[in-house]
Enzyme design. Sequence first.
Site, short mmCIF file in Angstrom:
data_model
loop_
_atom_site.label_atom_id
_atom_site.label_comp_id
_atom_site.label_asym_id
_atom_site.label_seq_id
_atom_site.Cartn_x
_atom_site.Cartn_y
_atom_site.Cartn_z
CG MET A 30 -1.92 -1.09 1.13
SD MET A 30 -3.25 -0.91 1.95
CE MET A 30 -3.02 -0.41 3.55
CG LEU A 33 7.36 1.38 -0.84
CD1 LEU A 33 8.19 0.94 -1.88
CD2 LEU A 33 6.36 0.09 -0.48
CD GLU A 35 15.26 -0.45 5.33
OE1 GLU A 35 15.95 -1.56 5.11
OE2 GLU A 35 15.47 0.65 4.71
N GLY A 36 10.28 -2.88 6.06
CA GLY A 36 9.81 -4.15 6.15
C GLY A 36 9.53 -4.51 4.67
CG HIS A 37 6.74 -2.11 2.32
ND1 HIS A 37 6.55 -0.71 2.89
CD2 HIS A 37 5.51 -2.56 2.38
CE1 HIS A 37 5.36 -0.93 3.35
NE2 HIS A 37 4.68 -1.83 3.22
CD GLN A 154 -2.26 -8.94 4.10
OE1 GLN A 154 -2.94 -7.75 4.29
NE2 GLN A 154 -0.92 -8.59 4.11
CB SER A 186 3.98 -0.68 11.02
OG SER A 186 2.71 -0.14 10.84
P1 AMP Z 1 1.21 -3.03 3.45
O1 AMP Z 1 1.92 -1.93 2.70
O2 AMP Z 1 0.96 -2.64 4.96
O3 AMP Z 1 0.02 -3.59 3.05
O4 AMP Z 1 2.27 -4.25 3.61
C1 AMP Z 1 2.73 -4.67 2.21
C2 AMP Z 1 3.49 -6.01 2.66
O5 AMP Z 1 4.57 -5.80 3.43
C3 AMP Z 1 2.41 -7.02 3.45
O6 AMP Z 1 2.94 -8.37 2.90
C4 AMP Z 1 3.27 -6.92 4.94
O7 AMP Z 1 2.94 -7.95 5.52
C5 AMP Z 1 4.49 -6.44 4.51
N1 AMP Z 1 5.12 -5.56 5.60
C6 AMP Z 1 4.83 -4.83 6.38
N2 AMP Z 1 5.59 -4.49 7.45
C7 AMP Z 1 6.40 -5.50 7.65
C8 AMP Z 1 7.72 -5.60 8.21
N3 AMP Z 1 7.82 -4.93 9.34
N4 AMP Z 1 8.42 -6.93 7.93
C9 AMP Z 1 8.33 -7.58 6.99
N5 AMP Z 1 7.02 -7.44 6.20
C10 AMP Z 1 6.32 -6.31 6.39
#
Ligand code: AMP
Length: 291
Positions: A30, A33, A35-37, A154, A186
């Site tokens: 979404m 972006l 570090e998780g993304h 999810q 997040s």
């Molecule tokens: P979002 O943009 O929040 O919909 O997240 C997109 C993808 O990134 C989803 O598969 C999330 O689970 C993953 N994601 C979000 N935060 C993290 C994180 N801290 N570590 C690993 N993956 C993440």
Amino acid sequence: MDVIRTVAGFRAAADARRETGATVGFVPTMGALHEGHTSLIRRALKERDVAAVSIFVNPEQFGPGEDLAHYPRDEEGDLARCESLGVELALAPTVEEMYPPGLSVVAPDPGPIGGILEGFHRPGHFRGVLMAVRRLFDACGPCMAYFGEKDAQQLFLVRRMVRELRLPVAIVACATVREPDGLAISSRNASLAFEERGQAGCLFLALTEAAEGARGGERDAHALVAAMAREIGATPLAKLDYAVVVDQRTFEPVDRVAGPSRALVAARFPSARLIDNLSLPSPVGEDVPSS
Ligand code: AMP
């Protein structure tokens, strides 16, 4: 990097790559972006020939009173980050392109698991998630798709949808990326006030306590839940939404830890609602020996 605005254009670009024999790694996001993304994108780049990223803030997964209008957006920065990482295809569609008026995008029923935990606190959330992910998978075509364990419920429901609908997508689960104090990264963390941020590590602390309990041989899930609730309850700015232990294979809450299990927590701070989870280890001495 090709920045593509239409579902058909994205599919054509991914098909063209596949026709040359390239494999595609897809990372739906979404945007905003972090570090998780980035960790998902890097893994896709490492394991597949071509990385494709979608950036779409999906209104269908936000309930009334949720933060859709305030959800952070930075398309320019996101695209620059994707390009610098080596992403070849970026899909950034409008809402109308994703959900054209008159075209019914079939939303798979998330079933009972879609109505508990996050689904209970955010009614309709998972129906909206599956609707978008289904359309995005159609837009990408055969691929490996990378999802974060951060959103474990999810991930479970997306995997089940892929299996039930026999979609040509292999789901890859990626470990949660954390701040030094354990807080899962997040986009919502940016909303936390200084004092809230100082206390936000309580979710990971609670999960770590549950993991230590499980490693020490505690099989009573209610004891692990009570420890997590105590930790979050003792944090002045946090209000617990839930603490639970589920069976990883069914995502159903359990009374006893008897197979692969995961602890999950959700807590509300004044400025943001946070979720996190951790896989529970087997008790010491009960690990399957690797030979
Ligand atoms: P979002 O943009 O929040 O919909 O997240 C997109 C993808 O990134 C989803 O598969 C999330 O689970 C993953 N994601 C979000 N935060 C993290 C994180 N801290 N570590 C690993 N993956 C993440």
